[in-house]
Design a protein around this motif. Structure first.
Motif, PDB file in Angstrom:
ATOM      1  N   TYR A 124      75.631  24.986  33.155  1.00  0.00           N
ATOM      2  CA  TYR A 124      76.713  24.037  32.915  1.00  0.00           C
ATOM      3  C   TYR A 124      76.056  22.833  32.251  1.00  0.00           C
ATOM      4  O   TYR A 124      75.035  22.352  32.722  1.00  0.00           O
ATOM      5  N   CYS A 137      82.886  14.414  38.032  1.00  0.00           N
ATOM      6  CA  CYS A 137      82.005  15.572  38.245  1.00  0.00           C
ATOM      7  C   CYS A 137      80.964  15.272  39.322  1.00  0.00           C
ATOM      8  O   CYS A 137      80.681  16.096  40.191  1.00  0.00           O
ATOM      9  N   VAL A 140      82.217  15.625  42.909  1.00  0.00           N
ATOM     10  CA  VAL A 140      82.450  16.961  43.497  1.00  0.00           C
ATOM     11  C   VAL A 140      81.175  17.800  43.596  1.00  0.00           C
ATOM     12  O   VAL A 140      81.195  18.893  44.154  1.00  0.00           O
ATOM     13  N   CYS A 141      80.083  17.310  43.063  1.00  0.00           N
ATOM     14  CA  CYS A 141      78.853  18.111  43.072  1.00  0.00           C
ATOM     15  C   CYS A 141      78.145  17.959  44.422  1.00  0.00           C
ATOM     16  O   CYS A 141      77.522  16.931  44.698  1.00  0.00           O
ATOM     17  N   LYS A 142      78.222  19.021  45.229  1.00  0.00           N
ATOM     18  CA  LYS A 142      77.630  18.965  46.571  1.00  0.00           C
ATOM     19  C   LYS A 142      76.101  19.053  46.512  1.00  0.00           C
ATOM     20  O   LYS A 142      75.423  18.758  47.487  1.00  0.00           O
ATOM     21  N   CYS A 168      71.089  22.360  39.956  1.00  0.00           N
ATOM     22  CA  CYS A 168      72.421  22.965  39.814  1.00  0.00           C
ATOM     23  C   CYS A 168      72.429  24.390  40.366  1.00  0.00           C
ATOM     24  O   CYS A 168      71.577  25.207  40.030  1.00  0.00           O
ATOM     25  N   CYS A 171      77.795  26.407  40.748  1.00  0.00           N
ATOM     26  CA  CYS A 171      79.008  26.641  41.545  1.00  0.00           C
ATOM     27  C   CYS A 171      80.270  26.486  40.689  1.00  0.00           C
ATOM     28  O   CYS A 171      81.323  27.028  41.011  1.00  0.00           O
ATOM     29  N   ASN A 173      82.083  23.750  40.191  1.00  0.00           N
ATOM     30  CA  ASN A 173      83.076  22.756  40.632  1.00  0.00           C
ATOM     31  C   ASN A 173      83.278  21.647  39.608  1.00  0.00           C
ATOM     32  O   ASN A 173      84.393  21.160  39.420  1.00  0.00           O
ATOM     33  N   CYS A 174      82.212  21.246  38.955  1.00  0.00           N
ATOM     34  CA  CYS A 174      82.301  20.106  38.037  1.00  0.00           C
ATOM     35  C   CYS A 174      83.201  20.402  36.836  1.00  0.00           C
ATOM     36  O   CYS A 174      83.990  19.562  36.420  1.00  0.00           O
ATOM     37  N   LYS A 176      85.732  22.129  36.623  1.00  0.00           N
ATOM     38  CA  LYS A 176      87.163  22.154  36.957  1.00  0.00           C
ATOM     39  C   LYS A 176      87.776  20.760  36.989  1.00  0.00           C
ATOM     40  O   LYS A 176      88.986  20.609  36.825  1.00  0.00           O
ATOM     41  N   VAL A 177      86.951  19.739  37.228  1.00  0.00           N
ATOM     42  CA  VAL A 177      87.541  18.405  37.418  1.00  0.00           C
ATOM     43  C   VAL A 177      87.387  17.470  36.219  1.00  0.00           C
ATOM     44  O   VAL A 177      88.001  16.411  36.183  1.00  0.00           O
TER      45      VAL A 177
END
Ligand code: SF4
Ligand code: SF4
Ligand code: SF4
Length: 196
Positions: A124, A137, A140-142, A168, A171, A173-174, A176-177
């Motif tokens: 990503y 981003c 939401v990045c755990k 990284c 996942c 998640n980033c 998507k937002v």
């Protein structure tokens, strides 16, 4: 477990493997589950072939596959189809062989997962020219893999956010937002330009 139950379990495994996005992951899942359940170990081509196929397919998914792995998978799966005692071993060999002929395994040896599902072969990335430094981003990045400072009114000189690839976990998640589609999923070997 009766033979019929084992046959049915192979069908279940095949159906579950079909849900996976990448054919190499499908084959690895199929072989792994076959070894864990229906494989009885009574004949050599199936028993040894399945073990070796699992190792070879694992290398392809991990991005460390080679031409040797492809040759071995062709030999193993052909032997399983030809010489396995029962339908379960033949079906497993056929499952591996069918995908071999599509060229997707070769793509993995070249370092590309065409379906962009194998974490070792994708990244990503943030396109610098598109990033507006909103920080969505990063929030939401755990895995704390995103570096950057949120833009504040009346302040200038902000740098675009960046993804630290070593942290990284892919996942997703980033992506998507991001409100401006500044995050892209690419082949790990690809170069992405500032405005791309
Ligand atoms: S082919 Fe059938 S009999 Fe042979 S090891 Fe596999 S499951 Fe057992
Ligand atoms: S893919 Fe997941 S781990 Fe990687 S930067 Fe995006 S949110 Fe973080
Ligand atoms: S969500 Fe998109 S625009 Fe916002 S900081 Fe992240 S990459 Fe930049």
């Amino acid at each position: 477990m009766t033979e019929l139950e084992k046959e049915l379990k192979v069908e279940d495994i095949k159906a579950a493997a079909g849900q996976m996005g990448c054919p190499v992951q499908k084959a690895l899942y199929f072989v792994t589950e076959f070894l864990a359940g229906p494989m009885c170990g009574r004949c050599f081509p199936c028993a040894m072939g399945s073990y070796e196929a699992r190792i070879r397919l694992g290398s392809l998914v991990a991005g460390s596959g080679s031409e040797d792995d492809l040759l071995a998978l062709r030999r193993i799966s052909a032997d399983m189809v030809e010489a396995s005692f029962c339908k379960k071993g033949k079906d497993t060999g056929k499952f591996i062989l069918d995908w071999l002929d599509t060229g997707v395994y070769q793509e993995h040896v070249a370092g590309r997962c065409p379906d962009r599902k194998c974490a070792a072969m994708i990244e990503y990335r943030i396109v610098p020219g598109k990033c507006i430094s909103c920080g969505e981003c990063k929030d939401v990045c755990k895995d704390l893999a995103i570096h950057g400072e949120k833009k504040k009114p009346h302040k200038s000189g902000y740098l675009p956010f960046e993804i630290r690839q070593k942290r990284c976990t892919r996942c997703g998640n980033c992506i998507k937002v991001c409100p401006v589609e500044a995050i892209v999923l690419v082949d790990a070997k690809a170069t992405v330009g500032a405005g791309a």
